[in-house]
Write a protein that holds these residues in place. Structure first.
Motif, PDB file in Angstrom:
ATOM      1  N   VAL A 128       2.482  11.660 -17.930  1.00  0.00           N
ATOM      2  CA  VAL A 128       3.765  11.149 -18.185  1.00  0.00           C
ATOM      3  C   VAL A 128       4.066  10.368 -16.884  1.00  0.00           C
ATOM      4  N   GLN A 129       3.836  10.855 -15.804  1.00  0.00           N
ATOM      5  CA  GLN A 129       4.293  10.081 -14.667  1.00  0.00           C
ATOM      6  C   GLN A 129       3.712   8.745 -14.678  1.00  0.00           C
TER       7      GLN A 129
ATOM      8  N   ILE B 165       0.977  -1.274   0.214  1.00  0.00           N
ATOM      9  CA  ILE B 165      -0.032  -0.012   0.013  1.00  0.00           C
ATOM     10  C   ILE B 165       0.835   1.328   0.071  1.00  0.00           C
ATOM     11  N   ASN B 166       1.668   1.240   0.930  1.00  0.00           N
ATOM     12  CA  ASN B 166       2.548   2.521   1.151  1.00  0.00           C
ATOM     13  C   ASN B 166       3.496   2.748  -0.212  1.00  0.00           C
ATOM     14  N   GLU B 167       4.096   1.627  -0.796  1.00  0.00           N
ATOM     15  CA  GLU B 167       4.813   1.458  -2.244  1.00  0.00           C
ATOM     16  C   GLU B 167       4.137   2.199  -3.096  1.00  0.00           C
TER      17      GLU B 167
ATOM     18  N   ALA C  23      -5.082   7.998  -7.418  1.00  0.00           N
ATOM     19  CA  ALA C  23      -5.368   7.122  -6.319  1.00  0.00           C
ATOM     20  C   ALA C  23      -5.883   5.733  -6.680  1.00  0.00           C
ATOM     21  N   PHE C  24      -6.807   5.913  -7.696  1.00  0.00           N
ATOM     22  CA  PHE C  24      -7.260   4.534  -8.164  1.00  0.00           C
ATOM     23  C   PHE C  24      -6.180   3.684  -8.978  1.00  0.00           C
ATOM     24  N   ILE C  25      -5.329   4.374  -9.490  1.00  0.00           N
ATOM     25  CA  ILE C  25      -4.073   3.543 -10.071  1.00  0.00           C
ATOM     26  C   ILE C  25      -3.396   3.087  -9.038  1.00  0.00           C
ATOM     27  N   ALA C  26      -3.141   3.676  -7.905  1.00  0.00           N
ATOM     28  CA  ALA C  26      -2.628   3.205  -6.857  1.00  0.00           C
ATOM     29  C   ALA C  26      -3.090   1.930  -6.355  1.00  0.00           C
ATOM     30  N   MET C  27      -4.473   2.153  -6.162  1.00  0.00           N
ATOM     31  CA  MET C  27      -4.939   0.875  -5.630  1.00  0.00           C
ATOM     32  C   MET C  27      -4.844  -0.321  -6.638  1.00  0.00           C
ATOM     33  N   VAL C  28      -4.824  -0.119  -7.900  1.00  0.00           N
ATOM     34  CA  VAL C  28      -4.502  -1.297  -9.017  1.00  0.00           C
ATOM     35  C   VAL C  28      -2.844  -1.731  -8.716  1.00  0.00           C
TER      36      VAL C  28
ATOM     37  N   MET D  76       2.614   7.121  -7.125  1.00  0.00           N
ATOM     38  CA  MET D  76       1.886   8.047  -7.461  1.00  0.00           C
ATOM     39  C   MET D  76       1.895   9.152  -6.910  1.00  0.00           C
ATOM     40  N   GLU D  77       3.178   9.407  -6.090  1.00  0.00           N
ATOM     41  CA  GLU D  77       3.198  10.715  -5.515  1.00  0.00           C
ATOM     42  C   GLU D  77       1.942  11.224  -4.464  1.00  0.00           C
ATOM     43  N   LEU D  78       1.533  10.425  -3.873  1.00  0.00           N
ATOM     44  CA  LEU D  78       0.250  10.620  -2.958  1.00  0.00           C
ATOM     45  C   LEU D  78       0.413  10.746  -1.473  1.00  0.00           C
TER      46      LEU D  78
END
Length: 251
Positions: A172-173, A116-118, A144-149, A123-125
């Motif tokens: 780009v990120q 989760i933290n990674e 945030a949704f992409i980080a969940m995936v 995603m620089e969140l």
């Protein structure tokens, strides 16, 4: 490998996906391009079993997805759809933690929190991980949704228009992160994008669809070709070589 064989989908007697067959290699970024209504998103949803197919086969590592238990499938394949809406109030960290549900069933372990933290860091969140989703911009929510995936840590990652609502920097990120997941971790990324320059700069393989059919597929340098793109989009465009990348000028 993902193998789609002779797949069909109809809505109200209208063919949305018609007799599509395609093989998607492991460890690559494969991008689906084409005009609106080409059937790209529908195909992606059938590969992930979000919607049922009318006929044909979808095999992931030689296993038919329709016969794969949901818990097992969720550890192998993750998907992010175009529109994501939740009617419950969640923080960014809460949302990203949902990606670990196939493993933890809601009882998060230290290993789950590492993923989760990674993903939040990717995603620089970090600065907004405790913010509620309804307090974020559309682009921040998309990240945030992409980080969940990413936290789901599946071998296959399917993304339907992941660059929606994102500005240039974060678009780009996202693409650099996807490239990193493939190159460094051996993930297989399958995505739908409308901006063919992102497809050109980051894809290994491109599948072009039109009117529910695959009209052309091949290595990126084969598809980013003036004549090929004219057949796909019914418009003429100039292609320039910039920093060893093909850039399409269509304005």
């Amino acid at each position: 490998m993902v193998k789609v064989k002779n797949i069909f989908k109809q809505y109200a007697e209208k063919s949305v996906v018609e007799n599509v067959s395609v093989s998607i290699e492991k460890g690559k970024i494969t991008t689906f391009i084409g005009p609106n209504g080409a059937g790209k998103s529908t195909l992606l949803s059938m590969v992930s079993r979000l919607i049922s197919k009318d006929s044909g086969e979808v095999l992931i590592d030689n296993q038919e997805v329709a016969q794969t238990p949901s818990k097992e499938l969720a550890k192998k394949i993750s998907i992010l759809k175009q529109s994501n809406y939740l009617n419950i109030r969640l923080t960014v960290k809460d949302l990203v933690s949902f990606g670990r549900f196939p493993y933890s069933q809601g009882k998060l372990t230290d290993e789950d929190w590492d993923f989760i933290n990674e993903a939040i860091s990717y995603m620089e969140l970090e600065k907004m991980e405790d913010a509620f989703l309804d307090q974020l911009s559309g682009g921040q929510r998309q990240r945030a949704f992409i980080a969940m995936v990413i936290a789901q840590n599946t071998e296959y990652i399917l993304l339907d228009e992941p660059l929606n609502n994102l500005d240039m920097r974060h678009s780009v990120q996202i693409m650099k992160v996807l490239r990193q997941l493939v190159d460094d971790l051996g993930k297989t990324v399958i995505l739908v994008v409308h901006d063919i320059n992102f497809a050109s700069c980051y894809s290994d393989y491109i599948v072009a669809m039109k009117h529910g059919k695959v009209v052309k597929e091949g290595r990126t340098d084969e598809i980013i070709n003036r004549d090929v793109l004219k057949d796909i989009y019914d418009m003429d465009m100039t292609i320039q070589q910039i920093n060893q990348r093909k850039i399409c000028v269509y304005f």
